[in-house]
Structure formats: C-alpha cells, structure tokens
Motif scaffolding. Sequence first.
Motif, PDB file in Angstrom:
ATOM      1  N   ILE A  91      44.122  35.113  50.396  1.00 43.23           N
ATOM      2  CA  ILE A  91      44.166  36.173  49.493  1.00 43.23           C
ATOM      3  C   ILE A  91      44.311  37.477  50.090  1.00 43.23           C
ATOM      4  O   ILE A  91      43.555  37.780  51.174  1.00 43.23           O
ATOM      5  CB  ILE A  91      42.872  36.463  48.521  1.00 43.23           C
ATOM      6  CG1 ILE A  91      42.544  34.867  48.232  1.00 43.23           C
ATOM      7  CG2 ILE A  91      42.759  37.197  47.823  1.00 43.23           C
ATOM      8  CD1 ILE A  91      40.952  34.547  48.384  1.00 43.23           C
ATOM      9  N   ILE A  92      45.287  38.394  49.703  1.00 44.99           N
ATOM     10  CA  ILE A  92      45.464  39.608  50.551  1.00 44.99           C
ATOM     11  C   ILE A  92      45.160  40.847  49.594  1.00 44.99           C
ATOM     12  O   ILE A  92      45.372  40.978  48.447  1.00 44.99           O
ATOM     13  CB  ILE A  92      47.142  39.715  50.660  1.00 44.99           C
ATOM     14  CG1 ILE A  92      47.726  38.502  51.408  1.00 44.99           C
ATOM     15  CG2 ILE A  92      47.421  41.082  51.254  1.00 44.99           C
ATOM     16  CD1 ILE A  92      47.272  38.440  52.903  1.00 44.99           C
ATOM     17  N   CYS A  93      44.471  41.426  50.102  1.00 47.95           N
ATOM     18  CA  CYS A  93      43.807  42.677  49.711  1.00 47.95           C
ATOM     19  C   CYS A  93      44.900  43.904  49.924  1.00 47.95           C
ATOM     20  O   CYS A  93      45.075  44.246  51.033  1.00 47.95           O
ATOM     21  CB  CYS A  93      42.433  43.283  50.376  1.00 47.95           C
ATOM     22  SG  CYS A  93      41.184  42.231  50.162  1.00 47.95           S
ATOM     23  N   ALA A  94      45.560  44.231  48.744  1.00 48.06           N
ATOM     24  CA  ALA A  94      46.738  45.220  48.977  1.00 48.06           C
ATOM     25  C   ALA A  94      46.260  46.548  48.215  1.00 48.06           C
ATOM     26  O   ALA A  94      46.519  46.492  47.038  1.00 48.06           O
ATOM     27  CB  ALA A  94      48.033  44.756  48.398  1.00 48.06           C
ATOM     28  N   GLU A  95      45.515  47.232  48.911  1.00 48.95           N
ATOM     29  CA  GLU A  95      44.901  48.449  48.233  1.00 48.95           C
ATOM     30  C   GLU A  95      46.051  49.897  47.982  1.00 48.95           C
ATOM     31  O   GLU A  95      45.478  50.654  47.239  1.00 48.95           O
ATOM     32  CB  GLU A  95      43.853  48.779  49.165  1.00 48.95           C
ATOM     33  CG  GLU A  95      42.593  47.972  49.270  1.00 48.95           C
ATOM     34  CD  GLU A  95      41.545  48.322  50.341  1.00 48.95           C
ATOM     35  OE1 GLU A  95      41.726  49.018  51.099  1.00 48.95           O
ATOM     36  OE2 GLU A  95      40.386  47.778  50.058  1.00 48.95           O
ATOM     37  N   ASN A  96      47.188  49.594  48.409  1.00 53.43           N
ATOM     38  CA  ASN A  96      47.989  50.585  48.148  1.00 53.43           C
ATOM     39  C   ASN A  96      49.535  49.783  48.146  1.00 53.43           C
ATOM     40  O   ASN A  96      49.698  48.819  48.489  1.00 53.43           O
ATOM     41  CB  ASN A  96      47.880  51.707  49.191  1.00 53.43           C
ATOM     42  CG  ASN A  96      48.360  51.285  50.730  1.00 53.43           C
ATOM     43  OD1 ASN A  96      49.142  50.576  50.833  1.00 53.43           O
ATOM     44  ND2 ASN A  96      47.309  51.674  51.497  1.00 53.43           N
ATOM     45  N   ALA A  97      50.471  50.842  47.880  1.00 57.25           N
ATOM     46  CA  ALA A  97      51.946  50.345  47.618  1.00 57.25           C
ATOM     47  C   ALA A  97      52.285  49.828  48.806  1.00 57.25           C
ATOM     48  O   ALA A  97      53.111  48.651  48.901  1.00 57.25           O
ATOM     49  CB  ALA A  97      52.778  51.438  47.033  1.00 57.25           C
ATOM     50  N   GLY A  98      52.083  50.334  49.989  1.00 58.08           N
ATOM     51  CA  GLY A  98      52.546  49.893  51.482  1.00 58.08           C
ATOM     52  C   GLY A  98      52.090  48.446  51.759  1.00 58.08           C
ATOM     53  O   GLY A  98      52.643  47.800  52.297  1.00 58.08           O
ATOM     54  N   HIS A  99      50.840  48.353  51.409  1.00 59.61           N
ATOM     55  CA  HIS A  99      50.222  46.939  51.524  1.00 59.61           C
ATOM     56  C   HIS A  99      50.907  46.116  50.601  1.00 59.61           C
ATOM     57  O   HIS A  99      50.981  44.908  51.096  1.00 59.61           O
ATOM     58  CB  HIS A  99      48.750  46.908  51.214  1.00 59.61           C
ATOM     59  CG  HIS A  99      47.851  47.559  52.396  1.00 59.61           C
ATOM     60  ND1 HIS A  99      46.668  48.294  52.285  1.00 59.61           N
ATOM     61  CD2 HIS A  99      48.296  48.287  53.794  1.00 59.61           C
ATOM     62  CE1 HIS A  99      46.157  48.886  53.197  1.00 59.61           C
ATOM     63  NE2 HIS A  99      47.036  48.623  53.995  1.00 59.61           N
ATOM     64  N   ARG A 100      51.104  46.097  49.354  1.00 65.85           N
ATOM     65  CA  ARG A 100      51.747  45.434  48.607  1.00 65.85           C
ATOM     66  C   ARG A 100      52.991  44.945  49.070  1.00 65.85           C
ATOM     67  O   ARG A 100      53.593  43.873  49.042  1.00 65.85           O
ATOM     68  CB  ARG A 100      51.807  45.962  47.087  1.00 65.85           C
ATOM     69  CG  ARG A 100      50.250  45.781  46.283  1.00 65.85           C
ATOM     70  CD  ARG A 100      50.258  46.147  44.825  1.00 65.85           C
ATOM     71  NE  ARG A 100      50.461  47.489  44.781  1.00 65.85           N
ATOM     72  CZ  ARG A 100      49.752  48.573  44.795  1.00 65.85           C
ATOM     73  NH1 ARG A 100      48.611  48.224  45.030  1.00 65.85           N
ATOM     74  NH2 ARG A 100      50.129  49.743  44.587  1.00 65.85           N
TER      75      ARG A 100
END
Length: 144
Positions: A91-100
């Motif tokens: 499970i990846i926590c992608a807190e912003n667009a760059g992370h996503r």
Amino acid sequence: MENGIYYIDTIDRPKFTMGLRSDNIIHITLKDGVEVNQKIQDELVQVFLELRQGCTIKIPAVIKMGEFISIVDDIPMKQLHDISEMILCIIICAENAGHRLLANFYNTKFQPLNEYIIVKDFDQAIAYAKSKLDENDANSKVGN
C-alpha cells in the motif's frame, strides 16, 4: 502509539526507516531525497526479512514517501519476487501528485506480484492493511 498499537521493532537506515507494528503491518518511510535503486531495494529486502523473522503469516507493507523521491527504471525485480510470498499487499501513501506519478510509474514499469494499491494518506493505508489482514485471517479459518 495509535489505539494501543506500538512498534515491535524499528530499523533506521540513512535512506529509510522500517518498523514492524504490533498489528502485523510493516511500515516503511522513504526519507527525503531518496533515489530508489538496486542498492536501496537490496537493503529494503534485507531489513524486511530481519524484521519479519519468526512471523509465519503474510503481512501488508505500507510505504510512505518523503519529498523529492526518485526511482531508477532498471531495478531487477528478482529479490522482490522472492519475498512476494511473505507480503499480503503493498500500500503506497501518495499524499501528492508527484507521489502518485511515482507510484503509478513503479506499478506500470515493474508490475509487482503482490496486490498493489495507492491511497491518499497514512490512515487510509493502515485501515486498508488491517482489512486485508482480517480478510486473510477469515480466509485461513474457512474449512477448519
């Protein structure tokens, strides 16, 4: 400590911190400025195996990213495939667009063998991990 949850063991390395929580969730935090490459992957696998020693169930891994993370595109996946039987889901926590963008790139490029999902925040990631543990526990009791 969240609702009686604590870390059984935590290992801090220069590029990441990894801990095994008392609810059987591995929590990985990639530190700011990390380039995920073969060396980091090898270290992540080594620490994962060390933390999970004696654990007999598949466990979920929650990954939280710092700022300015990058991923090289030529990481061999053999080691990750070797430990895939020990991992319930990633499970990846992608807190912003760059992370996503990075999480989607990783999923598309390397196609992990485990279930791989991207969520917006850490609480959502933990809730999903717990639901997968409960589901796995329920499935293991069917027919007993």
